[in-house]
Design an enzyme around this catalytic site. Structure first.
Site, PDB file in Angstrom:
ATOM      1  N   GLU A 106      -2.742 -41.423   0.418  1.00 43.06           N
ATOM      2  CA  GLU A 106      -1.979 -41.990   1.536  1.00 43.06           C
ATOM      3  C   GLU A 106      -2.540 -43.322   2.024  1.00 43.06           C
ATOM      4  O   GLU A 106      -1.779 -44.159   2.478  1.00 43.06           O
ATOM      5  CB  GLU A 106      -1.768 -40.997   2.678  1.00 43.06           C
ATOM      6  CG  GLU A 106      -2.987 -40.564   3.408  1.00 43.06           C
ATOM      7  CD  GLU A 106      -2.694 -39.499   4.456  1.00 43.06           C
ATOM      8  OE1 GLU A 106      -1.591 -39.449   4.978  1.00 43.06           O
ATOM      9  OE2 GLU A 106      -3.622 -38.713   4.736  1.00 43.06           O
ATOM     10  N   GLU A 164      -7.457 -32.056   0.108  1.00 44.59           N
ATOM     11  CA  GLU A 164      -7.462 -32.955   1.277  1.00 44.59           C
ATOM     12  C   GLU A 164      -8.030 -34.335   0.879  1.00 44.59           C
ATOM     13  O   GLU A 164      -7.535 -35.362   1.326  1.00 44.59           O
ATOM     14  CB  GLU A 164      -8.263 -32.307   2.419  1.00 44.59           C
ATOM     15  CG  GLU A 164      -8.518 -33.175   3.630  1.00 44.59           C
ATOM     16  CD  GLU A 164      -7.283 -33.715   4.355  1.00 44.59           C
ATOM     17  OE1 GLU A 164      -6.158 -33.338   3.993  1.00 44.59           O
ATOM     18  OE2 GLU A 164      -7.455 -34.563   5.249  1.00 44.59           O
ATOM     19  N   LYS A 189       2.844 -40.802  12.246  1.00 49.95           N
ATOM     20  CA  LYS A 189       1.812 -39.915  12.777  1.00 49.95           C
ATOM     21  C   LYS A 189       2.390 -38.576  13.193  1.00 49.95           C
ATOM     22  O   LYS A 189       1.769 -37.535  13.067  1.00 49.95           O
ATOM     23  CB  LYS A 189       1.147 -40.580  13.980  1.00 49.95           C
ATOM     24  CG  LYS A 189      -0.002 -39.785  14.577  1.00 49.95           C
ATOM     25  CD  LYS A 189      -1.228 -39.899  13.727  1.00 49.95           C
ATOM     26  CE  LYS A 189      -2.361 -39.028  14.165  1.00 49.95           C
ATOM     27  NZ  LYS A 189      -3.364 -38.885  13.104  1.00 49.95           N
ATOM     28  N   LYS A 219      -5.978 -37.826   1.239  1.00 49.12           N
ATOM     29  CA  LYS A 219      -6.486 -39.007   1.956  1.00 49.12           C
ATOM     30  C   LYS A 219      -6.426 -40.231   1.050  1.00 49.12           C
ATOM     31  O   LYS A 219      -5.991 -41.292   1.450  1.00 49.12           O
ATOM     32  CB  LYS A 219      -7.936 -38.806   2.423  1.00 49.12           C
ATOM     33  CG  LYS A 219      -8.126 -37.875   3.572  1.00 49.12           C
ATOM     34  CD  LYS A 219      -7.693 -38.415   4.925  1.00 49.12           C
ATOM     35  CE  LYS A 219      -6.310 -37.977   5.295  1.00 49.12           C
ATOM     36  NZ  LYS A 219      -6.109 -36.689   5.838  1.00 49.12           N
ATOM     37  N   CYS A 241       9.111 -43.219  15.641  1.00 50.72           N
ATOM     38  CA  CYS A 241       9.734 -43.869  16.785  1.00 50.72           C
ATOM     39  C   CYS A 241       8.865 -43.721  18.029  1.00 50.72           C
ATOM     40  O   CYS A 241       8.176 -42.732  18.196  1.00 50.72           O
ATOM     41  CB  CYS A 241      11.123 -43.319  17.111  1.00 50.72           C
ATOM     42  SG  CYS A 241      12.310 -43.477  15.820  1.00 50.72           S
ATOM     43  N   ARG A 276       2.511 -44.377  15.335  1.00 52.17           N
ATOM     44  CA  ARG A 276       3.486 -43.322  15.036  1.00 52.17           C
ATOM     45  C   ARG A 276       4.359 -43.685  13.833  1.00 52.17           C
ATOM     46  O   ARG A 276       5.005 -42.825  13.253  1.00 52.17           O
ATOM     47  CB  ARG A 276       4.386 -43.071  16.251  1.00 52.17           C
ATOM     48  CG  ARG A 276       3.634 -42.527  17.451  1.00 52.17           C
ATOM     49  CD  ARG A 276       4.533 -42.491  18.670  1.00 52.17           C
ATOM     50  NE  ARG A 276       5.597 -41.508  18.534  1.00 52.17           N
ATOM     51  CZ  ARG A 276       5.498 -40.244  18.920  1.00 52.17           C
ATOM     52  NH1 ARG A 276       4.391 -39.809  19.466  1.00 52.17           N
ATOM     53  NH2 ARG A 276       6.512 -39.406  18.776  1.00 52.17           N
ATOM     54  N   TRP A 303      11.971 -46.024  13.742  1.00 54.81           N
ATOM     55  CA  TRP A 303      11.720 -45.621  12.358  1.00 54.81           C
ATOM     56  C   TRP A 303      13.095 -45.227  11.831  1.00 54.81           C
ATOM     57  O   TRP A 303      13.660 -44.216  12.253  1.00 54.81           O
ATOM     58  CB  TRP A 303      10.765 -44.434  12.351  1.00 54.81           C
ATOM     59  CG  TRP A 303      10.106 -44.139  11.039  1.00 54.81           C
ATOM     60  CD1 TRP A 303       8.993 -44.745  10.529  1.00 54.81           C
ATOM     61  CD2 TRP A 303      10.471 -43.125  10.095  1.00 54.81           C
ATOM     62  NE1 TRP A 303       8.660 -44.174   9.330  1.00 54.81           N
ATOM     63  CE2 TRP A 303       9.546 -43.180   9.036  1.00 54.81           C
ATOM     64  CE3 TRP A 303      11.503 -42.177  10.035  1.00 54.81           C
ATOM     65  CZ2 TRP A 303       9.610 -42.332   7.933  1.00 54.81           C
ATOM     66  CZ3 TRP A 303      11.569 -41.331   8.947  1.00 54.81           C
ATOM     67  CH2 TRP A 303      10.627 -41.429   7.904  1.00 54.81           C
ATOM     68  N   HIS A 324      -5.284 -25.539 -18.361  1.00 54.40           N
ATOM     69  CA  HIS A 324      -3.925 -25.018 -18.580  1.00 54.40           C
ATOM     70  C   HIS A 324      -2.889 -26.137 -18.525  1.00 54.40           C
ATOM     71  O   HIS A 324      -1.704 -25.873 -18.324  1.00 54.40           O
ATOM     72  CB  HIS A 324      -3.618 -23.930 -17.548  1.00 54.40           C
ATOM     73  CG  HIS A 324      -4.541 -22.763 -17.652  1.00 54.40           C
ATOM     74  ND1 HIS A 324      -4.530 -21.890 -18.721  1.00 54.40           N
ATOM     75  CD2 HIS A 324      -5.552 -22.346 -16.851  1.00 54.40           C
ATOM     76  CE1 HIS A 324      -5.474 -20.979 -18.566  1.00 54.40           C
ATOM     77  NE2 HIS A 324      -6.114 -21.231 -17.439  1.00 54.40           N
ATOM     78  N   ASN A 356      14.822 -41.449  20.435  1.00 51.90           N
ATOM     79  CA  ASN A 356      14.117 -40.955  19.236  1.00 51.90           C
ATOM     80  C   ASN A 356      14.819 -39.689  18.770  1.00 51.90           C
ATOM     81  O   ASN A 356      15.234 -38.884  19.600  1.00 51.90           O
ATOM     82  CB  ASN A 356      12.671 -40.559  19.571  1.00 51.90           C
ATOM     83  CG  ASN A 356      11.816 -41.737  19.923  1.00 51.90           C
ATOM     84  OD1 ASN A 356      12.249 -42.877  19.780  1.00 51.90           O
ATOM     85  ND2 ASN A 356      10.614 -41.465  20.385  1.00 51.90           N
ATOM     86  N   GLY A 357      14.884 -39.488  17.453  1.00 46.75           N
ATOM     87  CA  GLY A 357      15.504 -38.256  16.939  1.00 46.75           C
ATOM     88  C   GLY A 357      16.802 -38.564  16.219  1.00 46.75           C
ATOM     89  O   GLY A 357      17.035 -39.703  15.775  1.00 46.75           O
TER      90      GLY A 357
HETATM   91  C1  F6R Z   1      -2.332 -36.592   6.462  1.00 45.85           C
HETATM   92  C2  F6R Z   1      -1.538 -36.324   7.636  1.00 45.85           C
HETATM   93  C3  F6R Z   1      -0.327 -35.477   7.507  1.00 45.85           C
HETATM   94  C4  F6R Z   1      -0.258 -34.478   8.672  1.00 45.85           C
HETATM   95  C5  F6R Z   1       1.051 -33.691   8.629  1.00 45.85           C
HETATM   96  C6  F6R Z   1       1.095 -32.634   9.719  1.00 45.85           C
HETATM   97  O1  F6R Z   1      -3.420 -37.410   6.769  1.00 45.85           O
HETATM   98  O2  F6R Z   1      -1.866 -36.768   8.712  1.00 45.85           O
HETATM   99  O3  F6R Z   1      -0.290 -34.814   6.281  1.00 45.85           O
HETATM  100  O4  F6R Z   1      -1.351 -33.621   8.562  1.00 45.85           O
HETATM  101  O5  F6R Z   1       2.113 -34.574   8.812  1.00 45.85           O
HETATM  102  O6  F6R Z   1       0.909 -33.189  10.976  1.00 45.85           O
HETATM  103  P1  F6R Z   1       0.600 -32.299  12.232  1.00 45.85           P
HETATM  104  O7  F6R Z   1      -0.780 -31.768  12.126  1.00 45.85           O
HETATM  105  O8  F6R Z   1       0.755 -33.214  13.403  1.00 45.85           O
HETATM  106  O9  F6R Z   1       1.612 -31.183  12.234  1.00 45.85           O
END
Ligand code: F6R
Length: 664
Positions: free
Chosen positions: A544, A537, A659, A541, A2, A27, A75, A560, A101-102
């Site tokens: 997602e 990681e 985000k 990437k 949001c 976001r 959202w 295993h 928001n929330g």
């Molecule tokens: C992956 C990604 C998410 C964030 C996670 C934590 O690319 O961006 O996995 O890393 O939502 O976000 P923050 O760092 O803002 O707490």
């Protein structure tokens, strides 16, 4: 999740609000809306489900002129993402508009009460009750700020709220609890926003709101007060980001731009934090030094790193660094699990929380629990004045500049840099006796046979130490070891430039690999030590942004169970950079190759052996093993980017993702 934008000032609000919403798109949202008071003082409202473009189209030909105004990207949490449920929401007389928001947890109860009093609510949202509650409260004295102050104690949940009233057309009123909301101060105008990127084009002066405060903005500025009406004075902060940093700058996607910006992000994260002392480089984190000086560190017996997602992977790498360099007992815990595992925590546990957004609800909740138990907390974030900064003892900023693309890239490497400096600072403090090292015997002494027991003890020991030379005989870093790591860390931006050049050359190996991955259903990633974290990681990437199923495993775990999944259509990405366990990973690759799976290896430049074992090899520059993630992650980020591009995915805003994850 949001986004809120509000504007009060002499200009037409709509263009500013729509521009702000576009900058908050990253976001994550599924509908959008705008409300403006027009020249005759009447409320104008437009809302549309779907992308912002739908709202933009709806505004073509609509006379959405006037000021002030509020706007929102939603959202969905309560109610489907349709036009009706989109914000803003209005009261019974179209005289008050609200964006939120929330989540208002007690909205059903409030809704029943409002309906019983004759209010007509039209949407399925929790937000709509707010417009009607404000209507009731405003009936007392016609004052929106006072109405907000009276309403807030009735709400349970998390919120950022901004409201506008026909009766007071020269102001907006906002408040927050656990959800970000900032005020931007311009000249003769003022703004509300979920984050600074929405309004960077207009101002860099901002004030962050705290829970339990109500902010009234007018063209003359900000009036801030508590729920009891008492005034609050807070100096504005000036962020050093500029509007250009939040633009694409010629790249097709923010993700690619942000990957390419990583050398700069590392330089910025290092800025002012390393200095020369007695002929050696030393980490210099001012806030951290305060802890040493006040003796706070002396009581620490254990470290807990808390984070989610990509930030958690940064935490896991810091865990390896703290273990090896500082010899401190440390764990990296998924923040969303921490509260529910009844953790052993108290004043002798140093908590380090990492969240680039500074707003991740799970991380904030875990920090609160630790702090309530008396634990000192260091917060690491990219977001100036974010929720995390209000909850911790010390904040270390990433200084990475705005990250707009939803997948974290440059904030990941900036987190690694700050965590590396922190690990080195703790190693230094441990060497100086300012924090206690783990007192027990090291694993080399515990696990290896006594010299008197067998004739070939020395041989066994030598072999073990040469294979696992970093992890077994380590006794932590001394001053020259710290200095050596820092020298390498300072070389990272230049090495990253090299890394990016190799990886992005036309028809480079990364693009070739991406083309083949784009046709796969599933990809497996393996690694050992920090290589395993890089693998995780890299898999995150890929999944997602390209929506390809990707899993990561510690390489030793393959046999295993997961090896059953491998076949010629399931490629394996192996992190085989130089490390103590290099030969072991090569053995794991051979096991997989025997199952005809295609192997893509990430290896260190100069490795002459790896090409015999892998179908494709992506080389990265050589560096200390525990700094390798800074370089090895780059080809994996690019691989994910180009794979997603091949598949035509929504790269900067992957489906279902946001985000900043402000709900638990
Ligand atoms: C992956 C990604 C998410 C964030 C996670 C934590 O690319 O961006 O996995 O890393 O939502 O976000 P923050 O760092 O803002 O707490």
């Amino acid at each position: 999740m949001c986004g809120i934008v509000g504007y009060v000032g002499p200009r037409d609000a709509a263009a500013i609000l729509m521009d702000g919403l576009a900058r908050l798109e990253y976001r994550g949202y599924d509908s959008a809306g705008i409300a403006v008071l027009n020249e005759t003082g009447a409320m104008r409202l437009e809302k549309r489900a779907g992308k912002l473009e739908n709202l933009t189209q709806a505004l073509v030909g609509a006379t959405m002129t006037g000021t002030p105004g509020i706007a929102h990207t939603r959202w969905a949490t309560h109610g489907r993402p349709n036009d009706l449920n989109a914000h803003p929401h209005l009261d019974c007389h179209d005289a008050i508009a609200v964006v939120h928001n929330g989540i208002i947890e007690n909205y059903l109860e409030l809704r029943q009460e409002l309906t019983a009093r004759g209010h007509q609510l039209h949407s399925e949202t929790d937000t709509e009750v707010l417009a009607h509650l404000l209507e009731i409260e405003m009936a007392h004295d016609g004052d929106l700020a006072a109405a907000m102050r009276r309403m807030l104690p009735r709400l349970r949940g998390a919120y950022a709220i901004v409201a506008m009233a026909v009766a007071q057309p020269d102001m907006l009123v906002g408040a927050r609890s656990d959800v970000p909301l900032i005020v931007g101060l311009g000249t003769g105008e003022a703004f509300f926003a979920s984050d600074i990127t929405a309004i960077l084009r207009y101002t860099r002066r901002m004030v962050t709101l705290h829970d339990g405060e109500v902010a009234t903005i007018t063209p003359q500025g900000l009036i801030l007060c508590r729920l009891d009406g008492s005034p609050v004075m807070r100096e504005p902060l000036t962020v050093d980001w500029d509007a250009q940093m939040a633009e694409k700058g010629g790249y097709d996607h923010f993700l690619l731009k942000e990957i390419m910006e990583q050398p700069i992000a590392v330089r910025r994260a290092l800025q002012g934090r390393v200095r020369e002392e007695q002929g050696m480089l030393q980490p210099w984190l001012e806030d951290f030094q305060t802890w040493v000086a006040t003796g706070k560190l002396a009581t620490i017996r254990r470290i807990v790193l808390l984070a989610c997602g990509t930030s958690l992977y940064a935490a896991q790498i810091a865990r390896a660094q703290l273990t090896r360099w500082a010899r401190l007992p440390v764990e990296a815990v998924v923040a969303s699990e921490y509260r529910y595992e009844d953790p052993v925590v108290g004043p002798d546990v140093l908590v380090i929380a990492i969240t680039q957004s500074g707003e991740t609800a799970d991380t904030i909740a875990a920090v609160r629990l630790a702090r309530a138990a008396g634990a000192p907390v260091i917060g690491i974030t990219n977001s100036v004045g974010s929720a995390l900064t209000h909850e911790v003892d010390v904040t270390l900023y990433l200084q990475a500049g705005p990250e707009i693309s939803v997948p974290a890239t440059k904030t990941f490497v900036a987190s690694l840099v700050v965590l590396t400096l922190l690990s080195l600072s703790l190693a230094r403090a441990a060497t100086a006796g300012q924090v206690s090292r783990y007192d027990g015997v090291g694993p080399s002494d515990r696990e290896l046979p006594d010299a008197s027991v067998t004739a070939n003890t020395a041989e066994i020991r030598d072999k073990a130490l040469s294979e696992e030379r970093f992890s077994l005989k380590n006794t932590g870093l001394d001053a020259s070891g710290i200095s050596a790591i820092l020298s390498e860390l300072e070389m990272v931006p230049a090495l990253m430039d090299e890394d990016l050049e190799i990886a992005t050359q036309d028809f480079s190996i990364v693009r070739q690999v991406a083309r083949s991955l784009a046709r796969c259903q599933s990809v497996m990633f393996i690694g050992r030590g920090v290589g395993q974290v890089i693998a995780s990681e890299g898999a995150l990437k890929l999944k997602e942004v390209s929506y390809i199923h990707a899993e990561s495993y510690p390489a030793g775990e393959l046999k295993h169970g997961p090896i059953a999944l491998l076949d010629p259509d399931t490629p394996l990405v192996a992190i085989a950079t130089a490390s103590a366990t290099y030969q072991k990973i090569v053995s794991n690759i051979q096991e997989v190759r025997a199952r005809n799976a295609r192997i893509i290896a990430v290896a260190t430049q100069g490795d002459a052996e790896i090409s015999e074992h892998a179908d494709d090899v992506i080389f990265v520059p050589a560096i200390d093993e525990l700094l390798t993630p800074l370089l090895a992650i780059i080809p994996l980020q690019l691989m994910a980017y180009y794979t997603a591009r091949e598949r035509g995915c929504a790269i900067d805003q992957p489906r279902n993702l946001a985000k900043s994850v402000t709900v638990e």
